[in-house]
Motif scaffolding. Sequence first.
Motif, PDB file in Angstrom:
ATOM      1  N   PHE A 215       0.622  -1.299  -0.112  1.00  7.71           N
ATOM      2  CA  PHE A 215      -0.033  -0.097  -0.003  1.00  7.71           C
ATOM      3  C   PHE A 215       0.588   1.301   0.052  1.00  7.71           C
ATOM      4  O   PHE A 215       0.189   2.401  -0.175  1.00  7.71           O
ATOM      5  CB  PHE A 215      -1.015   0.038   1.252  1.00  7.71           C
ATOM      6  CG  PHE A 215      -1.821  -1.027   0.959  1.00  7.71           C
ATOM      7  CD1 PHE A 215      -2.995  -0.747   0.649  1.00  7.71           C
ATOM      8  CD2 PHE A 215      -1.832  -2.250   1.802  1.00  7.71           C
ATOM      9  CE1 PHE A 215      -4.249  -1.784   0.326  1.00  7.71           C
ATOM     10  CE2 PHE A 215      -2.743  -3.220   1.646  1.00  7.71           C
ATOM     11  CZ  PHE A 215      -3.973  -3.194   0.866  1.00  7.71           C
ATOM     12  N   ARG A 216       2.187   1.062   0.171  1.00  8.08           N
ATOM     13  CA  ARG A 216       3.057   2.380   0.035  1.00  8.08           C
ATOM     14  C   ARG A 216       4.035   2.295  -1.181  1.00  8.08           C
ATOM     15  O   ARG A 216       3.923   3.149  -1.747  1.00  8.08           O
ATOM     16  CB  ARG A 216       3.490   2.703   1.427  1.00  8.08           C
ATOM     17  CG  ARG A 216       3.175   3.988   2.012  1.00  8.08           C
ATOM     18  CD  ARG A 216       1.708   3.930   2.753  1.00  8.08           C
ATOM     19  NE  ARG A 216       1.763   2.854   3.800  1.00  8.08           N
ATOM     20  CZ  ARG A 216       0.465   2.611   4.566  1.00  8.08           C
ATOM     21  NH1 ARG A 216      -0.554   3.332   4.253  1.00  8.08           N
ATOM     22  NH2 ARG A 216       0.672   2.111   5.689  1.00  8.08           N
ATOM     23  N   ALA A 217       5.021   1.226  -0.917  1.00  8.98           N
ATOM     24  CA  ALA A 217       6.149   1.149  -1.827  1.00  8.98           C
ATOM     25  C   ALA A 217       5.745   0.894  -3.015  1.00  8.98           C
ATOM     26  O   ALA A 217       6.494   1.191  -4.005  1.00  8.98           O
ATOM     27  CB  ALA A 217       6.966  -0.057  -1.179  1.00  8.98           C
ATOM     28  N   CYS A 218       4.403   0.120  -3.441  1.00  8.65           N
ATOM     29  CA  CYS A 218       4.041  -0.052  -4.779  1.00  8.65           C
ATOM     30  C   CYS A 218       3.077   0.938  -5.029  1.00  8.65           C
ATOM     31  O   CYS A 218       3.204   1.167  -6.362  1.00  8.65           O
ATOM     32  CB  CYS A 218       3.557  -1.468  -4.634  1.00  8.65           C
ATOM     33  SG  CYS A 218       4.607  -2.936  -4.553  1.00  8.65           S
ATOM     34  N   MET A 219       2.186   1.211  -4.392  1.00  8.20           N
ATOM     35  CA  MET A 219       1.104   2.068  -4.921  1.00  8.20           C
ATOM     36  C   MET A 219       1.541   3.714  -5.062  1.00  8.20           C
ATOM     37  O   MET A 219       1.043   4.108  -6.105  1.00  8.20           O
ATOM     38  CB  MET A 219      -0.040   2.206  -4.133  1.00  8.20           C
ATOM     39  CG  MET A 219      -0.771   0.723  -3.880  1.00  8.20           C
ATOM     40  SD  MET A 219      -2.557   0.668  -2.916  1.00  8.20           S
ATOM     41  CE  MET A 219      -2.891  -0.788  -3.191  1.00  8.20           C
ATOM     42  N   ILE A 220       2.307   4.240  -4.178  1.00  8.24           N
ATOM     43  CA  ILE A 220       2.654   5.552  -4.346  1.00  8.24           C
ATOM     44  C   ILE A 220       3.474   5.723  -5.467  1.00  8.24           C
ATOM     45  O   ILE A 220       3.194   6.893  -6.254  1.00  8.24           O
ATOM     46  CB  ILE A 220       3.336   5.975  -2.913  1.00  8.24           C
ATOM     47  CG1 ILE A 220       2.489   5.887  -1.721  1.00  8.24           C
ATOM     48  CG2 ILE A 220       4.043   7.230  -3.145  1.00  8.24           C
ATOM     49  CD1 ILE A 220       2.976   6.432  -0.484  1.00  8.24           C
ATOM     50  N   PRO A 221       4.588   4.961  -5.981  1.00 10.59           N
ATOM     51  CA  PRO A 221       5.430   5.175  -6.955  1.00 10.59           C
ATOM     52  C   PRO A 221       4.384   5.173  -8.266  1.00 10.59           C
ATOM     53  O   PRO A 221       4.553   5.806  -9.319  1.00 10.59           O
ATOM     54  CB  PRO A 221       6.269   4.268  -7.182  1.00 10.59           C
ATOM     55  CG  PRO A 221       6.719   3.826  -5.711  1.00 10.59           C
ATOM     56  CD  PRO A 221       5.036   4.045  -5.139  1.00 10.59           C
ATOM     57  N   LEU A 222       3.296   4.283  -8.257  1.00 10.48           N
ATOM     58  CA  LEU A 222       2.357   4.122  -9.397  1.00 10.48           C
ATOM     59  C   LEU A 222       1.567   5.253  -9.727  1.00 10.48           C
ATOM     60  O   LEU A 222       1.536   5.951 -10.685  1.00 10.48           O
ATOM     61  CB  LEU A 222       1.655   2.807  -9.151  1.00 10.48           C
ATOM     62  CG  LEU A 222       2.124   1.477  -9.626  1.00 10.48           C
ATOM     63  CD1 LEU A 222       1.459   0.313  -9.421  1.00 10.48           C
ATOM     64  CD2 LEU A 222       2.506   1.275 -11.152  1.00 10.48           C
ATOM     65  N   LEU A 223       1.164   5.678  -8.324  1.00 14.54           N
ATOM     66  CA  LEU A 223       0.283   6.927  -8.576  1.00 14.54           C
ATOM     67  C   LEU A 223       0.963   8.341  -9.039  1.00 14.54           C
ATOM     68  O   LEU A 223       0.411   9.015  -9.715  1.00 14.54           O
ATOM     69  CB  LEU A 223      -0.574   7.111  -7.107  1.00 14.54           C
ATOM     70  CG  LEU A 223      -1.661   6.007  -6.957  1.00 14.54           C
ATOM     71  CD1 LEU A 223      -1.910   6.347  -5.664  1.00 14.54           C
ATOM     72  CD2 LEU A 223      -2.668   5.888  -7.949  1.00 14.54           C
ATOM     73  N   LEU A 224       2.140   8.317  -8.574  1.00 14.54           N
ATOM     74  CA  LEU A 224       2.930   9.476  -8.742  1.00 14.54           C
ATOM     75  C   LEU A 224       3.499   9.516 -10.347  1.00 14.54           C
ATOM     76  O   LEU A 224       3.101  10.615 -10.879  1.00 14.54           O
ATOM     77  CB  LEU A 224       4.227   9.611  -7.948  1.00 14.54           C
ATOM     78  CG  LEU A 224       3.854   9.966  -6.394  1.00 14.54           C
ATOM     79  CD1 LEU A 224       4.980   9.719  -5.690  1.00 14.54           C
ATOM     80  CD2 LEU A 224       3.642  11.259  -6.188  1.00 14.54           C
ATOM     81  N   CYS A 225       3.918   8.459 -10.598  1.00 14.79           N
ATOM     82  CA  CYS A 225       4.220   8.335 -12.078  1.00 14.79           C
ATOM     83  C   CYS A 225       2.738   8.224 -13.038  1.00 14.79           C
ATOM     84  O   CYS A 225       3.181   8.635 -14.190  1.00 14.79           O
ATOM     85  CB  CYS A 225       4.843   6.925 -12.316  1.00 14.79           C
ATOM     86  SG  CYS A 225       5.775   6.804 -14.034  1.00 14.79           S
ATOM     87  N   GLY A 226       1.650   8.090 -12.542  1.00  9.90           N
ATOM     88  CA  GLY A 226       0.500   8.242 -13.258  1.00  9.90           C
ATOM     89  C   GLY A 226       0.095   9.602 -13.614  1.00  9.90           C
ATOM     90  O   GLY A 226      -0.936   9.761 -14.119  1.00  9.90           O
TER      91      GLY A 226
END
Length: 253
Positions: free
Chosen positions: A180-191
């Motif tokens: 919920f942090r290490a995977c999702m945050i980079p995805l949302l920021l890059c999105g």
Amino acid sequence: MEVAFTGDSVIDGGDGGGVSKSLAVIACTAMAILYVAILYAPTLILRLPPPDSFQSHLIRRFICAAISSVASLIACSLILPIQWGKSHLSGVYGIRLDHIWQAVVFPLTLTSLMYAGTFILKLLLLLDSGQEDGGNGRSLSLDSIKNVVHEFIESVSSMASDISAWRNFFVAPLTEELVFRACMIPLLLCGGFNTYTVVFLCPISFSLAHLNHLLEYAQRSGSWLKALTIVGFQVGYTVIFGSYASFLFVRTG
């Protein structure tokens, strides 16, 4: 657009962010669903017999959580446009040696302040106990201090052999932070989502993942109202703490 964390960027978003917003949201939703659904896979999909003890039940869930975490890490690495020549893959997940002490010391210090009241209360109780011993003609001797240290070591040892403690203090926090942090945050920021949106969007997925406990609490307590109250409190708390943890990850990861 290039999405950068604190320090050198390891993700190159290109002109369009590299990942579309819809793909980022779908990937995060799939990770959240997988994290919860896989817990019920052994009995519902694999048709395994129910665990014969609470310990075997938790061990089975530990394995499921580990599988979903590894799957999320792999999926995240495949979706994100990673510049492999600039940094290690771990840098995408907020683990970089160039500022490892900031990422460890600052979050731990800030988070420990949340529990400072409990530590101070324990210290005051210990001091009061020492004053009572002094009033009874007994001094706070070295033996009494050794007893306190011995009790502390025994409590830590008992926690190390407690399967529930492993769930509460190791497996659940580690896997939840990875997904919920290490995977999702980079995805949302890059999105293409801005930082403030990400800080408040990730905790929503994190909190909704706790809704699976509703049926369990209802069956255990026999009251839907009580179950809704407990789960509602969990959802509210996880939103607040999840926002705090996401903010720490963005600023230090």
